[in-house]
Design a protein around this motif. Sequence first.
Motif, PDB file in Angstrom:
ATOM      1  N   THR A  42       0.781  -1.155   0.142  1.00 64.03           N
ATOM      2  CA  THR A  42       0.049  -0.044  -0.069  1.00 64.03           C
ATOM      3  C   THR A  42       0.945   1.350   0.106  1.00 64.03           C
ATOM      4  N   PRO A  43       0.696   2.062  -1.078  1.00 62.66           N
ATOM      5  CA  PRO A  43       1.446   3.338  -1.045  1.00 62.66           C
ATOM      6  C   PRO A  43       1.087   3.906   0.420  1.00 62.66           C
ATOM      7  N   HIS A  44       2.081   4.835   0.892  1.00 63.51           N
ATOM      8  CA  HIS A  44       1.756   5.328   2.340  1.00 63.51           C
ATOM      9  C   HIS A  44       2.810   6.192   2.535  1.00 63.51           C
ATOM     10  N   LYS A  45       2.293   7.233   3.748  1.00 65.01           N
ATOM     11  CA  LYS A  45       3.015   7.995   4.419  1.00 65.01           C
ATOM     12  C   LYS A  45       3.561   7.523   5.611  1.00 65.01           C
ATOM     13  N   TYR A  46       4.942   7.843   5.982  1.00 62.38           N
ATOM     14  CA  TYR A  46       5.285   7.327   7.363  1.00 62.38           C
ATOM     15  C   TYR A  46       6.025   8.092   8.188  1.00 62.38           C
ATOM     16  N   VAL A  47       6.212   8.149   9.363  1.00 59.83           N
ATOM     17  CA  VAL A  47       6.837   8.765  10.661  1.00 59.83           C
ATOM     18  C   VAL A  47       7.991   7.881  11.010  1.00 59.83           C
ATOM     19  N   GLY A  48       8.954   8.519  11.802  1.00 60.07           N
ATOM     20  CA  GLY A  48      10.070   7.679  12.260  1.00 60.07           C
ATOM     21  C   GLY A  48      10.930   8.154  13.342  1.00 60.07           C
ATOM     22  N   VAL A  49      11.492   7.057  14.040  1.00 56.77           N
ATOM     23  CA  VAL A  49      12.497   7.326  15.007  1.00 56.77           C
ATOM     24  C   VAL A  49      13.810   7.583  14.045  1.00 56.77           C
ATOM     25  N   TRP A  50      14.079   8.779  13.770  1.00 56.12           N
ATOM     26  CA  TRP A  50      15.131   9.145  12.670  1.00 56.12           C
ATOM     27  C   TRP A  50      15.540  10.468  12.905  1.00 56.12           C
ATOM     28  N   MET A 269      12.162   8.925  -5.384  1.00 55.94           N
ATOM     29  CA  MET A 269      13.232   9.270  -4.557  1.00 55.94           C
ATOM     30  C   MET A 269      12.553   9.343  -2.985  1.00 55.94           C
ATOM     31  N   ASP A 270      13.288   8.793  -2.014  1.00 61.13           N
ATOM     32  CA  ASP A 270      12.981   8.944  -0.728  1.00 61.13           C
ATOM     33  C   ASP A 270      13.456  10.056  -0.135  1.00 61.13           C
ATOM     34  N   TYR A 271      13.034  11.208  -0.488  1.00 59.94           N
ATOM     35  CA  TYR A 271      13.902  12.366  -0.024  1.00 59.94           C
ATOM     36  C   TYR A 271      13.737  12.754   1.477  1.00 59.94           C
ATOM     37  N   THR A 272      12.511  12.483   2.118  1.00 62.75           N
ATOM     38  CA  THR A 272      12.331  12.397   3.533  1.00 62.75           C
ATOM     39  C   THR A 272      11.835  13.983   3.687  1.00 62.75           C
ATOM     40  N   PRO A 273      10.741  14.434   3.204  1.00 59.20           N
ATOM     41  CA  PRO A 273      10.516  15.966   3.401  1.00 59.20           C
ATOM     42  C   PRO A 273       9.717  16.236   4.569  1.00 59.20           C
ATOM     43  N   GLY A 274       9.113  17.508   4.899  1.00 60.32           N
ATOM     44  CA  GLY A 274       8.324  17.689   5.821  1.00 60.32           C
ATOM     45  C   GLY A 274       8.844  18.303   7.402  1.00 60.32           C
ATOM     46  N   HIS A 317       2.179  22.532  13.892  1.00 66.15           N
ATOM     47  CA  HIS A 317       1.979  23.330  12.886  1.00 66.15           C
ATOM     48  C   HIS A 317       0.507  22.365  12.162  1.00 66.15           C
ATOM     49  N   PRO A 318      -0.475  22.550  12.827  1.00 61.33           N
ATOM     50  CA  PRO A 318      -1.915  21.856  12.455  1.00 61.33           C
ATOM     51  C   PRO A 318      -2.343  21.935  11.048  1.00 61.33           C
ATOM     52  N   ARG A 319      -2.109  23.375  10.692  1.00 64.11           N
ATOM     53  CA  ARG A 319      -2.600  23.689   9.520  1.00 64.11           C
ATOM     54  C   ARG A 319      -1.797  22.964   8.291  1.00 64.11           C
ATOM     55  N   GLU A 320      -0.803  22.786   8.588  1.00 61.95           N
ATOM     56  CA  GLU A 320       0.367  22.487   7.408  1.00 61.95           C
ATOM     57  C   GLU A 320       0.192  21.132   7.464  1.00 61.95           C
ATOM     58  N   LEU A 321       0.079  20.373   8.729  1.00 65.25           N
ATOM     59  CA  LEU A 321       0.078  18.922   8.830  1.00 65.25           C
ATOM     60  C   LEU A 321      -1.191  18.570   8.085  1.00 65.25           C
ATOM     61  N   ALA A 322      -2.397  19.058   8.170  1.00 69.47           N
ATOM     62  CA  ALA A 322      -3.801  19.007   7.555  1.00 69.47           C
ATOM     63  C   ALA A 322      -3.290  18.326   5.993  1.00 69.47           C
ATOM     64  N   PHE A 323      -2.464  19.521   5.132  1.00 64.71           N
ATOM     65  CA  PHE A 323      -2.154  19.144   4.200  1.00 64.71           C
ATOM     66  C   PHE A 323      -1.519  17.712   3.886  1.00 64.71           C
ATOM     67  N   ILE A 324      -0.515  17.520   4.799  1.00 69.63           N
ATOM     68  CA  ILE A 324       0.436  16.360   4.686  1.00 69.63           C
ATOM     69  C   ILE A 324      -0.499  15.223   4.823  1.00 69.63           C
ATOM     70  N   GLU A 325      -1.467  15.318   5.700  1.00 68.94           N
ATOM     71  CA  GLU A 325      -2.437  14.082   6.066  1.00 68.94           C
ATOM     72  C   GLU A 325      -3.488  13.787   4.799  1.00 68.94           C
ATOM     73  N   LYS A 326      -3.428  14.959   3.755  1.00 67.89           N
ATOM     74  CA  LYS A 326      -4.434  14.645   2.858  1.00 67.89           C
ATOM     75  C   LYS A 326      -3.783  14.393   1.660  1.00 67.89           C
TER      76      LYS A 326
END
Length: 436
Positions: A42-50, A269-274, A317-326
Motif C-alpha cells: 500500500t503506498p503510504h506516508k510514514y513517520v519515524g525514529v530518525w 526518491m525517498d527524499y524525506t520531506p516535511g 503546525h496543525p494547518r500544514e499537517l492537515a495538508f500532509i495528512e491529505k
Amino acid sequence: SGAFTTPWRTIRIADSAGGLYDNDLELNLNEPNRLGDTSWFTPHKYVGVWWEMHLETKSWASGPKHGATNDNVRRHIDFAARHGFRGVLVEGWNKGWDGNWFGNGRDFDFIESTPDFDLPDLAAYARQHAVRLIGHHETGGNIAKYESQLGAALDLYARHGVDAVKTGYVADAGGIIAPGDKPGEQRMEWHDGQRMAQHHLRVVQEAAARRIAVNPHEPIKDTGLRRTYPNWVSREGARGGEYQAWGTPGNGPKHAPTLVFTRMLAGPMDYTPGILSLKGRGGRDLESTLARELALYVVLYSPIQMVADLIENLEAHPRELAFIEKVPTDWEQSRTLLGEVGQLAVIARKDRNGPDWYIGGVTDETAREAAIDLSFLPRGSRWRAYVWRDGDNADYRTEARHQIVIEQKAVAAGDTLNIRMAPGGGFAIRLERLDR
C-alpha cells in the motif's frame, strides 16, 4: 545465429525540461511484473525514529540517548494512528550501532534487537492501531555480513507483519565488504559495481518472496527494474532531507528544481520531506520556506513519503499537517506545468484513488510568479482550490521563511492561477472537484 538480447541505452531529448520528466522510457524498456499480485503493498506516508538522531537529541547507539526504545516507538505509533500515517520507521533497533560501524558493519546483527526494543510487542501494538512498523537494515557497507543473515532477517519481519524495509549501505566509495570466492574470504567492491547490482536484486527478490517492499538508501541507480519487481518501491540516491540537518552546505534552493530534471528522471526518491520547524542540528535554519516543505510532497515523487520532523514540531503546525495528512502518495497521472533545470519546477498530479488534483511548485533563490494554466482539468469542470503559499514577505534567508498564507478560491478548467513563490520558496495546492 537467431535472436539474442543486448543491453539497452537511452538518451532523452525533449523541447522542454518538463518533457524530459513526463516520460517513462526506461521504465517501459524493462520486463513486465514478475511478482504477480502485489496488492499487498500500500503506498503510504510514514513517520519515524530518525530525525532526532540527525539532530543528535537521540542516538542510534544504545545508552541514555537511545532513540529506538519501546516508549519512544509507541509514542510514534500513537501519533501515526492519530493522523492516518500507515508506517513508523525505527532506526537503531538492532545490535551493532555502538562503536565504529561506518564502512565496517561487522557488528551488526539483523535478528537480535537491543534490550529496550521489543519487536513482537511493538509490531502487535502497531497493528492494533492500523499502523505497521517499517524495518531498517543498515549494513555499513558490509554485504558479506548482511547476506549471511538476509533470509532469517526477512523471515523475522514477515512473522511480525513488517511489510516494508529500508536498507542502508553507508560507506566510502569502494568501501563495500563483499564475500570472496572462497569460504571466509572477503573483498572490497564499489557501491555501483556489478556485485552490488546483483546484491540489490537479491535483496528485492528475497523480500518479494515474503511480501516485503524495499526502499534502499545509498542505492544503485534506478534503471526501471521496479517494473519487473514492483516491491522495489523507492530509493534514495541523492542528497535527501537529512542534509538539511547537518550538511555543509545544506540543500540550497536550487537543489529540488535540479533533482526533478536529473535524479528524478531515474525514478522515485525517498527524499524525506516535511521539516515544518525549518530547523536542523543546533538550531540551524533550513534553506527553505514552510510552503516549500509542503510542495516537496507533490514535486518529488515517491510511493512512500516520510513525514520527517519531530512529533512535537509537526503538532505545532496543525494547518500544514492537515495538508500532509491529505496529500496522496499514489498518482494516476502527472504533468509538468512549468520547469527549468535548477530554477523552478511546477508539477500537477491526479490522485489515483479520487478526483482531486494536487499541484506543487518550488523555485531557486529567485522569487517568481507562477502562472498555472488549469486547462489540463476536464473541460467545463468546477473546482475549489485550497492553496498553501509563501507569505508576502517570506524569504528562505530570513525568519520570514515561516510566513505562510492558506487560502481557498473557486476555479474552473481553463482558468489561470497566479501564485508568487518567495526566494527559496514554493507552494502546494489541492484542487477539489465541485461538480461530481
